[in-house]
Write an enzyme that holds these catalytic residues in place. Structure first.
Site, PDB file in Angstrom:
ATOM      1  N   TYR A 297      -5.521  11.474   0.660  1.00 50.26           N
ATOM      2  CA  TYR A 297      -6.115  10.139   1.078  1.00 50.26           C
ATOM      3  C   TYR A 297      -6.772   9.295  -0.250  1.00 50.26           C
ATOM      4  CZ  TYR A 297      -5.696  11.330   5.877  1.00 50.26           C
ATOM      5  OH  TYR A 297      -5.408  11.584   6.976  1.00 50.26           O
TER       6      TYR A 297
ATOM      7  N   CYS B 211      -4.031   0.613  -2.632  1.00 50.29           N
ATOM      8  CA  CYS B 211      -3.816  -0.551  -2.062  1.00 50.29           C
ATOM      9  C   CYS B 211      -2.796  -1.551  -2.659  1.00 50.29           C
ATOM     10  CB  CYS B 211      -5.196  -1.226  -1.993  1.00 50.29           C
ATOM     11  SG  CYS B 211      -6.472  -0.277  -1.040  1.00 50.29           S
TER      12      CYS B 211
ATOM     13  N   GLU C 285      -3.346  -4.713  -3.067  1.00 48.54           N
ATOM     14  CA  GLU C 285      -3.823  -5.352  -4.035  1.00 48.54           C
ATOM     15  C   GLU C 285      -3.884  -4.754  -5.357  1.00 48.54           C
ATOM     16  OE1 GLU C 285      -4.870  -4.513  -0.919  1.00 48.54           O
ATOM     17  OE2 GLU C 285      -6.413  -6.048  -0.318  1.00 48.54           O
TER      18      GLU C 285
ATOM     19  N   CYS D  83     -10.399  -4.331   0.727  1.00 46.67           N
ATOM     20  CA  CYS D  83     -11.691  -3.416   0.609  1.00 46.67           C
ATOM     21  C   CYS D  83     -12.346  -3.582  -0.589  1.00 46.67           C
ATOM     22  CB  CYS D  83     -11.019  -1.964   0.665  1.00 46.67           C
ATOM     23  SG  CYS D  83     -10.220  -1.389  -1.019  1.00 46.67           S
TER      24      CYS D  83
ATOM     25  N   CYS E 213     -10.737  -3.038  -4.039  1.00 48.22           N
ATOM     26  CA  CYS E 213      -9.972  -3.970  -4.359  1.00 48.22           C
ATOM     27  C   CYS E 213     -10.889  -5.194  -4.927  1.00 48.22           C
ATOM     28  CB  CYS E 213      -9.057  -4.297  -3.415  1.00 48.22           C
ATOM     29  SG  CYS E 213      -7.825  -3.138  -2.965  1.00 48.22           S
TER      30      CYS E 213
ATOM     31  N   ASN F  49       0.844  -1.213  -0.039  1.00 44.84           N
ATOM     32  CA  ASN F  49       0.101   0.089  -0.083  1.00 44.84           C
ATOM     33  C   ASN F  49       0.785   1.323  -0.027  1.00 44.84           C
ATOM     34  OD1 ASN F  49       0.403  -0.830   2.646  1.00 44.84           O
ATOM     35  ND2 ASN F  49      -1.096   0.197   3.558  1.00 44.84           N
ATOM     36  N   ILE F  50       0.540   2.206  -0.779  1.00 48.53           N
ATOM     37  CA  ILE F  50       1.012   3.308  -0.916  1.00 48.53           C
ATOM     38  C   ILE F  50       0.052   4.531  -0.693  1.00 48.53           C
ATOM     39  CG2 ILE F  50       2.522   5.003  -2.642  1.00 48.53           C
ATOM     40  CD1 ILE F  50       2.791   2.463  -4.325  1.00 48.53           C
ATOM     41  N   GLU F  51       0.238   5.207   0.634  1.00 47.73           N
ATOM     42  CA  GLU F  51      -0.621   6.078   1.080  1.00 47.73           C
ATOM     43  C   GLU F  51      -0.327   7.765   0.469  1.00 47.73           C
ATOM     44  OE1 GLU F  51      -2.028   3.823   5.260  1.00 47.73           O
ATOM     45  OE2 GLU F  51      -0.555   6.162   5.368  1.00 47.73           O
ATOM     46  N   ASN F  52      -1.550   8.509   0.606  1.00 50.18           N
ATOM     47  CA  ASN F  52      -1.413  10.081  -0.013  1.00 50.18           C
ATOM     48  C   ASN F  52      -1.985  10.835   1.000  1.00 50.18           C
ATOM     49  OD1 ASN F  52      -2.260  12.466  -1.599  1.00 50.18           O
ATOM     50  ND2 ASN F  52      -0.739  11.402  -3.137  1.00 50.18           N
TER      51      ASN F  52
END
Length: 130
Positions: free
Chosen positions: A48, A53, A55, A86, A89, A42-45
């Site tokens: 948001y 995600c 997957e 989620c 995904c 996962n690569i957050e920002n």
């Protein structure tokens, strides 16, 4: 590839996650029909919405390398509960592989196995557009 090996690959991706906001790393390993495997984290920002995600990161890597037939995906997190995909995904996975096997793991290494169709009943796929 065994289920355990796929789950182990998903766990290996936790350290690559970029999670400065949730502090909840997730790793994924996607097994293609041809036996190749693509991993993701996962690569957050800060905004948001653009967060990616694990997957979907694995799917994007696979599709960008010409793979579109998937057999299984393993998803791992560090939490006490299983790391379920989620809804977004689940929908992305369904686009390519409604018959996909989904392995979800929890932080202690235990995992369970479900068909994607059980996690996304009545999914909306390409045939829904006919």
């Amino acid at each position: 590839m065994t289920d355990q090996a796929l789950v182990d690959l998903a766990f290996s991706m936790l350290e690559r996650s970029y999670v400065p906001y949730s502090h909840f790393p997730v790793g994924a390993a996607l097994l293609c029909a041809d036996g190749s495997v693509f991993t993701g984290c996962n690569i957050e920002n800060a905004a948001y919405g653009p967060t990616l995600c694990a997957e979907r990161a694995a799917v994007a890597k696979a599709v960008s390398e010409g793979r579109r037939e998937f057999a299984a995906i393993a998803i791992a997190g560090k939490g006490a509960d299983y790391c379920w995909p989620c809804g977004v995904c689940r929908q992305v996975l369904y686009e390519f592989a409604p018959e996909l096997t989904v392995l979800v793991a929890r932080g202690d290494g235990a995992f369970v196995k479900f068909p994607l169709k059980e996690l996304l009943p009545h999914g909306f796929g390409p045939s829904s557009l006919n």
